[in-house]
Write a protein that holds these residues in place. Structure first.
Motif, mmCIF file in Angstrom:
data_model
loop_
_atom_site.group_PDB
_atom_site.id
_atom_site.type_symbol
_atom_site.label_atom_id
_atom_site.label_comp_id
_atom_site.label_asym_id
_atom_site.label_seq_id
_atom_site.Cartn_x
_atom_site.Cartn_y
_atom_site.Cartn_z
ATOM 1 N N ASP A 8 16.513 -10.521 46.259
ATOM 2 C CA ASP A 8 16.385 -9.301 46.953
ATOM 3 C C ASP A 8 15.742 -8.956 47.555
ATOM 4 O OD1 ASP A 8 19.229 -8.808 47.180
ATOM 5 O OD2 ASP A 8 18.941 -8.756 45.446
ATOM 6 N N ASP A 11 13.420 -12.088 50.072
ATOM 7 C CA ASP A 11 14.029 -11.673 51.275
ATOM 8 C C ASP A 11 13.098 -10.319 51.883
ATOM 9 O OD1 ASP A 11 15.232 -13.514 51.292
ATOM 10 O OD2 ASP A 11 17.680 -12.874 51.545
ATOM 11 N N ALA A 15 10.648 -10.759 55.462
ATOM 12 C CA ALA A 15 11.117 -9.491 56.193
ATOM 13 C C ALA A 15 9.565 -8.263 56.581
ATOM 14 C CB ALA A 15 12.532 -7.942 56.413
ATOM 15 N N MET A 58 19.107 -7.409 50.380
ATOM 16 C CA MET A 58 18.981 -8.684 50.667
ATOM 17 C C MET A 58 19.377 -9.045 52.042
ATOM 18 S SD MET A 58 20.633 -12.579 49.760
ATOM 19 C CE MET A 58 19.428 -12.668 48.523
ATOM 20 N N SER A 59 20.975 -8.050 51.665
ATOM 21 C CA SER A 59 21.277 -8.072 53.286
ATOM 22 C C SER A 59 20.870 -7.176 54.436
ATOM 23 C CB SER A 59 23.248 -7.331 52.579
ATOM 24 O OG SER A 59 23.583 -7.439 53.817
ATOM 25 N N ARG A 62 18.059 -9.758 55.988
ATOM 26 C CA ARG A 62 18.468 -10.574 56.718
ATOM 27 C C ARG A 62 18.607 -10.145 57.690
ATOM 28 N NH1 ARG A 62 20.725 -15.767 53.373
ATOM 29 N NH2 ARG A 62 18.637 -15.500 51.832
ATOM 30 N N LYS A 63 18.588 -8.531 58.100
ATOM 31 C CA LYS A 63 19.688 -8.020 59.855
ATOM 32 C C LYS A 63 18.219 -8.701 60.410
ATOM 33 C CE LYS A 63 23.388 -7.200 58.213
ATOM 34 N NZ LYS A 63 24.649 -8.132 58.744
ATOM 35 N N LEU A 66 13.272 -13.275 59.319
ATOM 36 C CA LEU A 66 12.513 -13.543 57.993
ATOM 37 C C LEU A 66 11.446 -14.120 58.387
ATOM 38 C CD1 LEU A 66 15.536 -13.434 55.780
ATOM 39 C CD2 LEU A 66 13.582 -11.602 56.045
#
Length: 96
Positions: A8, A11, A15, A58-59, A62-63, A66
């Protein structure tokens, strides 16, 4: 937000690394808020949030785009990791 794991933080930092430096702290706080909102949605509906996923940081990260993950020799990446950890600490303190 779901419990935070290394992936988490990594990522989220990636971002941030892909974002302009002046927008990183604001973006980090936004991803944390999105993860919180997504988990509330999941708990309420039993389905993934359509934009932010399962409630993990993380989710939410990941939108976004990255950056490739560099090593810790990259000081900009280290600053991004530090920003994520600082925002998570601040977020936890605010919830108490």
């Amino acid at each position: 937000m779901r419990p935070i794991l290394h992936g988490d933080v990594s990522d989220a930092a990636r971002a941030l690394l892909a974002a302009p430096s002046e927008a990183r702290e604001r973006l980090c706080r936004r991803m944390i808020a999105e993860a919180d909102a997504a988990l509330s949605h999941v708990n309420r509906t039993g389905t993934l949030h359509p934009a932010w996923g399962n409630g993990s940081l993380m989710s939410a990260a990941r939108k976004r785009r990255l950056a490739p993950e560099p090593g810790f020799h990259d000081m900009d990446y280290c600053r991004c990791m530090e920003t994520v950890l600082s925002c998570l600490i601040e977020h936890d303190v605010e919830r108490i």
